[in-house]
Scaffold this motif. Structure first.
Motif, PDB file in Angstrom:
ATOM      1  N   GLU A  28      -4.121  -4.194  -8.384  1.00  0.00           N
ATOM      2  CA  GLU A  28      -5.466  -3.815  -8.943  1.00  0.00           C
ATOM      3  C   GLU A  28      -6.384  -4.323  -7.767  1.00  0.00           C
ATOM      4  O   GLU A  28      -7.173  -2.560  -7.318  1.00  0.00           O
ATOM      5  CB  GLU A  28      -6.361  -4.985  -9.204  1.00  0.00           C
ATOM      6  CG  GLU A  28      -5.389  -5.107 -11.209  1.00  0.00           C
ATOM      7  CD  GLU A  28      -5.824  -6.294 -11.943  1.00  0.00           C
ATOM      8  OE1 GLU A  28      -6.700  -6.627 -11.749  1.00  0.00           O
ATOM      9  OE2 GLU A  28      -5.445  -6.327 -13.316  1.00  0.00           O
ATOM     10  N   ASP A  29      -6.170  -4.393  -6.886  1.00  0.00           N
ATOM     11  CA  ASP A  29      -7.049  -4.287  -5.405  1.00  0.00           C
ATOM     12  C   ASP A  29      -6.797  -2.746  -4.729  1.00  0.00           C
ATOM     13  O   ASP A  29      -7.457  -2.256  -4.171  1.00  0.00           O
ATOM     14  CB  ASP A  29      -6.596  -5.719  -4.885  1.00  0.00           C
ATOM     15  CG  ASP A  29      -6.982  -7.208  -5.101  1.00  0.00           C
ATOM     16  OD1 ASP A  29      -8.063  -6.509  -5.531  1.00  0.00           O
ATOM     17  OD2 ASP A  29      -6.642  -7.889  -4.243  1.00  0.00           O
ATOM     18  N   ASP A  77      -6.036  -0.358  -6.873  1.00  0.00           N
ATOM     19  CA  ASP A  77      -6.500   0.532  -7.839  1.00  0.00           C
ATOM     20  C   ASP A  77      -5.446   0.863  -8.297  1.00  0.00           C
ATOM     21  O   ASP A  77      -5.723   2.007  -8.652  1.00  0.00           O
ATOM     22  CB  ASP A  77      -7.392   1.184  -7.107  1.00  0.00           C
ATOM     23  CG  ASP A  77      -8.424   2.210  -8.271  1.00  0.00           C
ATOM     24  OD1 ASP A  77      -8.715   1.689  -8.600  1.00  0.00           O
ATOM     25  OD2 ASP A  77      -9.079   3.521  -8.034  1.00  0.00           O
ATOM     26  N   LYS A  82      -2.701  -8.978  -9.350  1.00  0.00           N
ATOM     27  CA  LYS A  82      -3.749  -8.431  -7.962  1.00  0.00           C
ATOM     28  C   LYS A  82      -3.858  -7.636  -7.118  1.00  0.00           C
ATOM     29  O   LYS A  82      -4.321  -7.287  -6.657  1.00  0.00           O
ATOM     30  CB  LYS A  82      -4.836 -10.235  -7.573  1.00  0.00           C
ATOM     31  CG  LYS A  82      -5.753  -9.892  -6.676  1.00  0.00           C
ATOM     32  CD  LYS A  82      -5.986 -11.035  -6.484  1.00  0.00           C
ATOM     33  CE  LYS A  82      -7.617 -11.463  -5.910  1.00  0.00           C
ATOM     34  NZ  LYS A  82      -7.784 -10.177  -4.674  1.00  0.00           N
ATOM     35  N   ILE A  83      -2.191  -7.676  -6.263  1.00  0.00           N
ATOM     36  CA  ILE A  83      -2.256  -6.975  -5.573  1.00  0.00           C
ATOM     37  C   ILE A  83      -2.414  -5.482  -6.200  1.00  0.00           C
ATOM     38  O   ILE A  83      -3.338  -4.283  -5.061  1.00  0.00           O
ATOM     39  CB  ILE A  83      -1.004  -7.447  -4.670  1.00  0.00           C
ATOM     40  CG1 ILE A  83      -0.943  -8.287  -4.012  1.00  0.00           C
ATOM     41  CG2 ILE A  83      -0.920  -6.182  -3.683  1.00  0.00           C
ATOM     42  CD1 ILE A  83       0.544  -9.163  -3.392  1.00  0.00           C
ATOM     43  N   LYS A  97       0.565  -0.959   0.024  1.00  0.00           N
ATOM     44  CA  LYS A  97      -0.605   0.146  -0.165  1.00  0.00           C
ATOM     45  C   LYS A  97       0.602   1.164  -0.356  1.00  0.00           C
ATOM     46  O   LYS A  97       0.664   2.405  -0.926  1.00  0.00           O
ATOM     47  CB  LYS A  97      -0.857   0.154   1.613  1.00  0.00           C
ATOM     48  CG  LYS A  97      -2.308  -0.197   1.252  1.00  0.00           C
ATOM     49  CD  LYS A  97      -3.176  -0.555   2.633  1.00  0.00           C
ATOM     50  CE  LYS A  97      -3.887  -1.194   2.515  1.00  0.00           C
ATOM     51  NZ  LYS A  97      -4.611  -1.024   4.359  1.00  0.00           N
TER      52      LYS A  97
END
Ligand code: SF4
Length: 360
Positions: free
Chosen positions: A169-170, A172, A166-167, A119
């Motif tokens: 895209e999660d 955004d 996936k990380i 993040k």
């Protein structure tokens, strides 16, 4: 009627690395990586200048420590092309690099330890207009995937890449390009084929650790050539154990051979045989060295006799044949133009014509 083989490139998403657009049918971007100490900003910038002169359009630098990410500030500010920061495991180096001007981070969100760290990296990338390259490498696959698959294999490389996708895209984040490199040509080809079928992100192609100039060029040509012919690939690096500036020429030679890019001098020369009427090998080496700096696309054919010389000369900007009847025939843009006597310095004559054409 003329023969034309057209490669249909896969339509991928478009992303940006600084002002360089990648994917979506944009020209395949050629990149390389510096091998100076990144903390030595002066030496790194000097090498970047040489690489850009050779045709590099984006350049990757390793940032293994804080001194390197500190140096990124000066490097990014003064580099004529966007810089990609190469980060392994130390997520803080990624954040620092983004804050200090890198336009892309090569980092695998799946291998930096936690979602919170991912993040933070993604936030730094978004705040600073950075894209991210997920760079999976068969030599550094996650332990859990090695346990699951027992060895690096296409499915393992694909799974590693898609976990990182996936990380992102999660979180955004979609300014992503991906590579699944391996030194094993077949493993790399299959992995890229699976990846290309699984997503529409732009792909960065490479046969990693391809080796020395000779074998590495062969491996890269087979691997990258096979993928490029299928329309796969949006950016590429040829990884050879030679200077970064020299490997760029090989990348362009691959792209020129497939008519995917057209940059600089493209030489057609015969291997020579007993029919040669001048020393073809020495001549062509001299021409190649003296025209290496030319950016304008110019095709040159140099053949030792008239057997195939005229046929090739008809399809090049500058064509010269052996001196069959005491004179070399010189073709300009496919048409007979003039003759020079046998015994003339063929190399000097062709170099002069190429330099004049470059200045037109
Ligand atoms: S072009 Fe002439 S000199 Fe060159 S390899 Fe062919 S036959 Fe021999």
């Amino acid at each position: 009627m003329s023969f034309e083989y057209k490669i249909n490139r896969k339509k991928t998403r478009e992303i940006s690395v600084g002002d360089v657009k990648i994917g979506a049918g944009n020209p395949i971007v050629v990149q390389t990586m510096t091998n100076t100490l990144t903390s030595d900003a002066k030496a790194t910038l000097e090498q970047i200048e040489r690489c850009v002169k050779a045709g590099a359009e984006v350049i990757r630098v390793s940032v293994p420590d804080k001194e390197s990410t500190d140096a990124m500030r000066e490097i990014s500010k003064n580099s004529p092309v966007p810089i990609i920061a190469d980060v392994h495991f130390h997520y803080k180096r990624g954040i620092e690099a983004a804050q200090n001007g890198a336009k892309c981070l090569r980092i695998n969100p799946g291998t930096i330890g936690s979602i919170d760290r991912a993040k933070e990296v993604v936030k730094a990338a978004k705040d600073n207009g950075c894209s991210i390259r997920i760079g999976v490498n068969a030599g550094s696959l996650e332990e859990k995937l090695l346990e699951k698959y027992q060895e690096p294999c296409p499915d393992a490389l694909l799974e590693s890449a898609m976990e990182s996708v996936k990380i992102l895209e999660d979180l955004d984040f979609y300014q992503t390009k991906i590579s699944v490199k391996a030194s094993d040509v077949m493993l790399a080809i299959k992995s890229y084929e699976l990846l290309s079928a699984a997503c529409d992100y732009p792909l960065h192609l490479g046969i990693t650790e391809a080796g020395t100039r000779n074998i590495g060029t062969v491996r890269s040509s087979i691997g990258l050539g096979h993928l490029l012919m299928q329309g796969i690939g949006d950016t590429m690096r040829v990884s050879l154990s030679i200077s970064p500036e020299e490997e760029i020429a090989v990348a362009y030679d691959i792209l020129k051979s497939l008519k995917l890019r057209n940059r600089g001098v493209n030489i057609i020369s015969c291997p020579s045989c007993a029919r040669q009427q001048f020393d073809v090998c020495k001549t062509i080496a001299k021409i190649e060295a003296a025209t290496a700096h030319i950016v304008k696309p110019i095709s040159i054919s140099v053949l030792g006799c008239v057997v195939n010389g005229i046929g090739e000369a008809k399809h090049t900007n500058i064509g010269i044949t052996g001196a069959g009847s005491g004179q070399h025939l010189v073709y300009i843009n496919g048409k007979p133009d003039h003759k020079i006597p046998a015994g003339s310095d063929v190399a000097d004559h062709v170099i002069k014509l190429a330099l004049e054409m470059d200045n037109e």
